[in-house]
Write a protein that holds these residues in place. Structure first.
Motif, mmCIF file in Angstrom:
data_model
loop_
_atom_site.group_PDB
_atom_site.id
_atom_site.type_symbol
_atom_site.label_atom_id
_atom_site.label_comp_id
_atom_site.label_asym_id
_atom_site.label_seq_id
_atom_site.Cartn_x
_atom_site.Cartn_y
_atom_site.Cartn_z
ATOM 1 N N TYR A 58 21.611 -43.270 83.442
ATOM 2 C CA TYR A 58 21.894 -44.239 84.494
ATOM 3 C C TYR A 58 20.847 -45.351 84.602
ATOM 4 C CZ TYR A 58 25.441 -40.940 86.077
ATOM 5 O OH TYR A 58 26.545 -40.119 86.142
ATOM 6 N N GLY A 59 19.652 -45.123 84.038
ATOM 7 C CA GLY A 59 18.599 -46.124 84.142
ATOM 8 C C GLY A 59 17.805 -45.954 85.426
ATOM 9 N N ALA A 60 16.523 -46.313 85.369
ATOM 10 C CA ALA A 60 15.643 -46.126 86.526
ATOM 11 C C ALA A 60 16.086 -46.977 87.717
ATOM 12 C CB ALA A 60 14.201 -46.459 86.134
ATOM 13 N N SER A 61 16.591 -48.168 87.470
ATOM 14 C CA SER A 61 16.974 -49.067 88.568
ATOM 15 C C SER A 61 18.203 -48.579 89.327
ATOM 16 C CB SER A 61 17.234 -50.480 88.026
ATOM 17 O OG SER A 61 18.294 -50.463 87.084
ATOM 18 N N GLN A 62 19.067 -47.813 88.662
ATOM 19 C CA GLN A 62 20.296 -47.338 89.297
ATOM 20 C C GLN A 62 20.213 -45.881 89.748
ATOM 21 O OE1 GLN A 62 23.073 -49.084 90.117
ATOM 22 N NE2 GLN A 62 21.888 -50.872 89.500
ATOM 23 N N ALA A 63 19.062 -45.255 89.552
ATOM 24 C CA ALA A 63 18.940 -43.823 89.836
ATOM 25 C C ALA A 63 19.183 -43.507 91.311
ATOM 26 C CB ALA A 63 17.559 -43.321 89.398
ATOM 27 N N VAL A 64 18.466 -44.210 92.193
ATOM 28 C CA VAL A 64 18.601 -43.928 93.631
ATOM 29 C C VAL A 64 19.985 -44.297 94.147
ATOM 30 C CG1 VAL A 64 17.715 -44.469 95.934
ATOM 31 C CG2 VAL A 64 16.121 -44.090 94.045
ATOM 32 N N PRO A 65 20.522 -45.515 93.854
ATOM 33 C CA PRO A 65 21.896 -45.818 94.311
ATOM 34 C C PRO A 65 22.932 -44.829 93.776
ATOM 35 C CG PRO A 65 20.795 -47.814 93.577
ATOM 36 C CD PRO A 65 19.902 -46.678 93.189
ATOM 37 N N GLU A 66 22.747 -44.368 92.554
ATOM 38 C CA GLU A 66 23.705 -43.432 91.969
ATOM 39 C C GLU A 66 23.666 -42.093 92.696
ATOM 40 O OE1 GLU A 66 26.774 -42.175 89.775
ATOM 41 O OE2 GLU A 66 25.934 -44.190 89.643
ATOM 42 N N LEU A 67 22.481 -41.662 93.117
ATOM 43 C CA LEU A 67 22.347 -40.371 93.800
ATOM 44 C C LEU A 67 22.760 -40.448 95.262
ATOM 45 C CD1 LEU A 67 18.928 -39.061 92.407
ATOM 46 C CD2 LEU A 67 21.203 -38.177 91.889
ATOM 47 N N LEU A 68 22.477 -41.558 95.924
ATOM 48 C CA LEU A 68 22.675 -41.645 97.374
ATOM 49 C C LEU A 68 23.829 -42.544 97.788
ATOM 50 C CD1 LEU A 68 18.917 -41.932 98.471
ATOM 51 C CD2 LEU A 68 20.317 -39.869 98.207
ATOM 52 N N GLY A 69 24.598 -43.041 96.832
ATOM 53 C CA GLY A 69 25.708 -43.927 97.166
ATOM 54 C C GLY A 69 26.741 -43.243 98.053
ATOM 55 N N THR A 70 27.315 -43.994 98.992
ATOM 56 C CA THR A 70 28.264 -43.417 99.948
ATOM 57 C C THR A 70 29.582 -43.024 99.293
ATOM 58 O OG1 THR A 70 29.030 -45.649 100.487
ATOM 59 C CG2 THR A 70 27.271 -44.716 101.861
ATOM 60 N N ALA A 71 29.896 -43.631 98.135
ATOM 61 C CA ALA A 71 31.188 -43.357 97.499
ATOM 62 C C ALA A 71 31.309 -41.906 97.055
ATOM 63 C CB ALA A 71 31.385 -44.294 96.302
ATOM 64 N N LYS A 72 30.170 -41.274 96.763
ATOM 65 C CA LYS A 72 30.193 -39.897 96.277
ATOM 66 C C LYS A 72 29.529 -38.940 97.254
ATOM 67 C CE LYS A 72 30.477 -41.110 91.386
ATOM 68 N NZ LYS A 72 29.916 -40.920 90.033
ATOM 69 N N ARG A 73 29.576 -39.298 98.525
ATOM 70 C CA ARG A 73 28.917 -38.458 99.525
ATOM 71 C C ARG A 73 29.545 -37.069 99.595
ATOM 72 N NH1 ARG A 73 28.358 -41.277 105.167
ATOM 73 N NH2 ARG A 73 27.026 -42.574 103.840
ATOM 74 N N ARG A 74 30.875 -37.023 99.504
ATOM 75 C CA ARG A 74 31.538 -35.723 99.572
ATOM 76 C C ARG A 74 31.162 -34.847 98.380
ATOM 77 N NH1 ARG A 74 38.049 -34.408 99.596
ATOM 78 N NH2 ARG A 74 37.871 -32.261 100.279
ATOM 79 N N LEU A 75 31.103 -35.459 97.192
ATOM 80 C CA LEU A 75 30.678 -34.719 96.014
ATOM 81 C C LEU A 75 29.251 -34.217 96.164
ATOM 82 C CD1 LEU A 75 32.052 -36.614 92.872
ATOM 83 C CD2 LEU A 75 32.464 -34.232 93.513
ATOM 84 N N ASN A 76 28.382 -35.048 96.735
ATOM 85 C CA ASN A 76 26.998 -34.650 96.937
ATOM 86 C C ASN A 76 26.904 -33.416 97.843
ATOM 87 O OD1 ASN A 76 26.270 -36.780 95.363
ATOM 88 N ND2 ASN A 76 25.467 -38.053 97.022
ATOM 89 N N LEU A 77 27.720 -33.406 98.889
ATOM 90 C CA LEU A 77 27.710 -32.257 99.803
ATOM 91 C C LEU A 77 28.168 -30.990 99.085
ATOM 92 C CD1 LEU A 77 29.144 -33.890 103.053
ATOM 93 C CD2 LEU A 77 26.779 -33.180 102.612
ATOM 94 N N LEU A 78 29.182 -31.118 98.227
ATOM 95 C CA LEU A 78 29.646 -29.969 97.469
ATOM 96 C C LEU A 78 28.585 -29.493 96.475
ATOM 97 C CD1 LEU A 78 33.342 -31.027 96.793
ATOM 98 C CD2 LEU A 78 32.560 -29.188 98.281
ATOM 99 N N HIS A 79 27.898 -30.443 95.850
ATOM 100 C CA HIS A 79 26.819 -30.078 94.933
ATOM 101 C C HIS A 79 25.693 -29.356 95.672
ATOM 102 C CE1 HIS A 79 28.713 -31.982 91.648
ATOM 103 N NE2 HIS A 79 28.359 -33.227 91.907
ATOM 104 N N MET A 80 25.377 -29.821 96.878
ATOM 105 C CA MET A 80 24.307 -29.179 97.646
ATOM 106 C C MET A 80 24.727 -27.797 98.121
ATOM 107 S SD MET A 80 22.444 -32.266 99.770
ATOM 108 C CE MET A 80 23.911 -33.173 100.264
ATOM 109 N N LEU A 81 26.005 -27.658 98.471
ATOM 110 C CA LEU A 81 26.504 -26.333 98.833
ATOM 111 C C LEU A 81 26.430 -25.395 97.638
ATOM 112 C CD1 LEU A 81 27.797 -24.482 100.923
ATOM 113 C CD2 LEU A 81 30.031 -25.405 100.270
ATOM 114 N N ARG A 82 26.773 -25.916 96.455
ATOM 115 C CA ARG A 82 26.641 -25.126 95.238
ATOM 116 C C ARG A 82 25.181 -24.762 94.979
ATOM 117 N NH1 ARG A 82 26.804 -27.337 89.194
ATOM 118 N NH2 ARG A 82 26.264 -25.387 88.168
ATOM 119 N N ALA A 83 24.274 -25.694 95.291
ATOM 120 C CA ALA A 83 22.848 -25.402 95.125
ATOM 121 C C ALA A 83 22.427 -24.226 96.004
ATOM 122 C CB ALA A 83 22.015 -26.635 95.463
#
Length: 302
Positions: A58-83
């Motif tokens: 993803y590149g260093a410049s896009q790392a934070v937006p890619e991880l914290l972007g609102t478009a994938k918030r639901r996926l992030n929650l599922l990943h954290m639940l899996r964690a």
């Protein structure tokens, strides 16, 4: 037999060996380490291992937006639940191997397929037939045989065996969450969020109850992270090259590897009852796998 399937088998066998090895490592330390500390070191090292691959994609410049972007918030929650499920699996699995033979802990943990099918029926609306209940009962009976409970004893089932069963439940939950969420995400992003959120969540508890470890013990436990990441990568390569149902029997080579590692490093010879119970677990799980084909990615999209 095609060359692609042979490659898939090779990757699946290597992945099974790596996960069997990973769960052996806590038993190689010179002293008992708290399970929460083991889990933190495993996920922290795993995060450091996968982070360069995430940045490369993803590149260093896009790392934070890619991880914290609102478009994938639901996926992030599922990943954290899996964690969270993964943390429970590692912590209880580590406690199990520290208190019962490695092969026994691995055999009981392999009942995770039963819990995965049950949870998929509830949350993914998959149909469960009567024969699936029979296969699940055979698996769980095999786990009881491996655990060797004594109804007349004050603690009729060992805490190590109980921990391995909780590990199986957490592992089965993780499988369902993976099937539901990861089909819409890349392996690099998935593994980065899972390992990073698990390490971050565990950092507070670990800092509060940190036990200073000798350097050799610290290195042994940190090795769990790269081994787990490489094992997951092997599984990804295997399932890209062959159908899931065809590779399910291969993953039970982990039982053989666990028995061999236990014999080699700890002098643990499997009892006849443990072998019988492991055979029941494998037989029931194989029946479930053959008659419960994995849904397509499209069918699992949120």
């Amino acid at each position: 037999m095609s060359r692609d399937f042979l490659k898939a088998m090779g990757w699946a066998v290597l992945g099974s060996f790596l996960f069997a090895l990973m769960f052996c490592l806590p038993k190689l330390t010179s002293e008992a380490v708290p399970p929460v500390e083991i889990a933190f070191l495993r996920y922290f090292a795993g995060f450091l291992t996968i982070l360069p691959f995430f940045l490369q994609r993803y590149g260093a410049s896009q790392a934070v937006p890619e991880l914290l972007g609102t478009a994938k918030r639901r996926l992030n929650l599922l990943h954290m639940l899996r964690a969270g499920c993964g943390v429970a699996s590692v912590a209880f699995g580590s406690y199990a191997v520290l208190n019962i033979p490695v092969a026994n802990a691995q055999a009981i943990a392999m009942t995770n397929g039963v819990f995965a099918v049950a949870l998929a029926a509830v949350f993914l609306r998959e149909r469960v037939a009567s024969r699936d209940f029979v296969a699940g009962a055979v698996c769980l009976t095999g786990a009881i045989v491996v655990a060797r409970p004594d109804p007349d004893a004050p603690g009729w089932i060992s805490l190590g065996a109980a921990a391995a069963l909780v590990q199986a439940l957490a592992w089965g939950s993780e499988v369902v969450l993976l099937r539901f969420a990861a089909v819409n995400d890349t392996p690099q992003r998935t593994l980065t969020i899972v390992n990073g959120s698990a390490a971050l969540g565990l950092a507070v508890f670990t800092a509060w109850a940190w036990d200073r470890l000798p350097l050799p013990d610290l290195l042994i436990l940190l090795a769990m992270g790269p081994i787990a990441i490489f094992g997951q990568y092997c599984n990804i390569l295997a399932y890209r090259a062959a159908e899931t149902a065809k590779l399910v029997p291969i993953k039970y080579s982990g039982l053989v590897f666990a028995a061999l590692l236990g014999l080699l490093f700890f002098g643990e010879s499997p009892r006849p009852a443990a072998i019988l119970g492991a055979a029941m677990i494998v037989g029931g799980a194989l029946f479930l796998a053959r008659h419960k084909p994995v849904q397509t990615a499209a069918a699992l999209r949120p």
